[in-house]
Design a protein around this motif. Structure first.
Motif, mmCIF file in Angstrom:
data_model
loop_
_atom_site.group_PDB
_atom_site.id
_atom_site.type_symbol
_atom_site.label_atom_id
_atom_site.label_comp_id
_atom_site.label_asym_id
_atom_site.label_seq_id
_atom_site.Cartn_x
_atom_site.Cartn_y
_atom_site.Cartn_z
ATOM 1 N N VAL A 16 -9.730 -1.409 5.587
ATOM 2 C CA VAL A 16 -8.370 -1.029 6.011
ATOM 3 C C VAL A 16 -8.290 0.487 6.166
ATOM 4 O O VAL A 16 -7.772 0.998 7.164
ATOM 5 C CB VAL A 16 -7.305 -1.532 5.012
ATOM 6 N N GLU A 17 -8.818 1.206 5.187
ATOM 7 C CA GLU A 17 -8.775 2.667 5.250
ATOM 8 C C GLU A 17 -9.549 3.190 6.456
ATOM 9 O O GLU A 17 -9.066 4.062 7.186
ATOM 10 C CB GLU A 17 -9.344 3.289 3.973
ATOM 11 N N MET A 18 -10.726 2.644 6.703
ATOM 12 C CA MET A 18 -11.539 3.095 7.841
ATOM 13 C C MET A 18 -10.836 2.782 9.160
ATOM 14 O O MET A 18 -10.853 3.597 10.078
ATOM 15 C CB MET A 18 -12.924 2.460 7.789
ATOM 16 N N SER A 19 -10.222 1.620 9.256
ATOM 17 C CA SER A 19 -9.502 1.260 10.480
ATOM 18 C C SER A 19 -8.317 2.194 10.712
ATOM 19 O O SER A 19 -8.083 2.636 11.834
ATOM 20 C CB SER A 19 -8.997 -0.185 10.405
ATOM 21 N N LEU A 20 -7.593 2.481 9.656
ATOM 22 C CA LEU A 20 -6.442 3.371 9.778
ATOM 23 C C LEU A 20 -6.891 4.768 10.178
ATOM 24 O O LEU A 20 -6.279 5.398 11.043
ATOM 25 C CB LEU A 20 -5.653 3.413 8.472
ATOM 26 N N LYS A 30 -9.632 14.364 5.943
ATOM 27 C CA LYS A 30 -8.204 14.578 6.222
ATOM 28 C C LYS A 30 -7.348 13.607 5.407
ATOM 29 O O LYS A 30 -7.737 12.481 5.156
ATOM 30 C CB LYS A 30 -7.931 14.371 7.708
ATOM 31 N N ASP A 31 -6.177 14.069 5.049
ATOM 32 C CA ASP A 31 -5.240 13.280 4.262
ATOM 33 C C ASP A 31 -4.534 12.254 5.145
ATOM 34 O O ASP A 31 -3.934 12.610 6.167
ATOM 35 C CB ASP A 31 -4.218 14.218 3.623
ATOM 36 N N ILE A 32 -4.589 10.996 4.759
ATOM 37 C CA ILE A 32 -3.990 9.927 5.554
ATOM 38 C C ILE A 32 -2.474 10.065 5.624
ATOM 39 O O ILE A 32 -1.884 9.917 6.694
ATOM 40 C CB ILE A 32 -4.386 8.537 5.011
ATOM 41 N N LYS A 33 -1.820 10.333 4.506
ATOM 42 C CA LYS A 33 -0.354 10.439 4.516
ATOM 43 C C LYS A 33 0.118 11.534 5.466
ATOM 44 O O LYS A 33 1.056 11.339 6.234
ATOM 45 C CB LYS A 33 0.177 10.710 3.105
ATOM 46 N N GLN A 34 -0.520 12.669 5.412
ATOM 47 C CA GLN A 34 -0.152 13.787 6.272
ATOM 48 C C GLN A 34 -0.431 13.457 7.742
ATOM 49 O O GLN A 34 0.400 13.721 8.613
ATOM 50 C CB GLN A 34 -0.934 15.027 5.853
ATOM 51 N N VAL A 55 3.798 -0.103 16.156
ATOM 52 C CA VAL A 55 3.916 -1.207 15.195
ATOM 53 C C VAL A 55 2.554 -1.513 14.575
ATOM 54 O O VAL A 55 2.449 -1.730 13.362
ATOM 55 C CB VAL A 55 4.525 -2.458 15.875
ATOM 56 N N LEU A 56 1.496 -1.515 15.375
ATOM 57 C CA LEU A 56 0.147 -1.803 14.875
ATOM 58 C C LEU A 56 -0.301 -0.753 13.865
ATOM 59 O O LEU A 56 -0.755 -1.089 12.769
ATOM 60 C CB LEU A 56 -0.834 -1.863 16.046
ATOM 61 N N GLU A 62 0.965 0.789 6.254
ATOM 62 C CA GLU A 62 1.647 0.121 5.140
ATOM 63 C C GLU A 62 0.671 -0.711 4.312
ATOM 64 O O GLU A 62 0.788 -0.758 3.084
ATOM 65 C CB GLU A 62 2.794 -0.732 5.661
ATOM 66 N N GLU A 63 -0.291 -1.348 4.965
ATOM 67 C CA GLU A 63 -1.296 -2.122 4.225
ATOM 68 C C GLU A 63 -2.149 -1.188 3.382
ATOM 69 O O GLU A 63 -2.434 -1.470 2.223
ATOM 70 C CB GLU A 63 -2.169 -2.909 5.203
ATOM 71 N N TRP A 64 -2.549 -0.050 3.948
ATOM 72 C CA TRP A 64 -3.335 0.931 3.202
ATOM 73 C C TRP A 64 -2.528 1.466 2.019
ATOM 74 O O TRP A 64 -3.018 1.551 0.908
ATOM 75 C CB TRP A 64 -3.742 2.092 4.117
ATOM 76 N N GLU A 65 -1.262 1.805 2.276
ATOM 77 C CA GLU A 65 -0.409 2.359 1.228
ATOM 78 C C GLU A 65 -0.227 1.356 0.083
ATOM 79 O O GLU A 65 -0.287 1.713 -1.088
ATOM 80 C CB GLU A 65 0.942 2.747 1.826
#
Length: 70
Positions: A16-20, A30-34, A55-56, A62-65
């Protein structure tokens, strides 16, 4: 087996993290949230961005979070 389940969950969370990261166009450092915040502001449908893409990527974020807090 508990360890097998934990390993599978880790792989799922990592996927999930890699896809995001790929969707947001960011590297490991790099920071995902930022990056999500910057991406969302620039690509929001109200700003002319694609509703489907927004939406995607939002669902992936949201899944990562969710995985971060569970």
């Amino acid at each position: 087996d508990m360890f097998k389940e934990m390993a599978e969950q880790y792989r799922d969370d990592r996927a999930v993290e890699m896809s995001l990261r790929a969707m947001l166009g960011i590297s490991q450092d790099k920071d995902i949230k930022q990056a999500w915040s910057k991406w969302a502001k620039a690509n929001h449908p109200d700003k002319g961005g694609s509703v489907d893409k927004f939406v995607l990527v939002k669902a992936a974020y949201e899944e990562w979070e969710h995985a971060q807090y569970n």
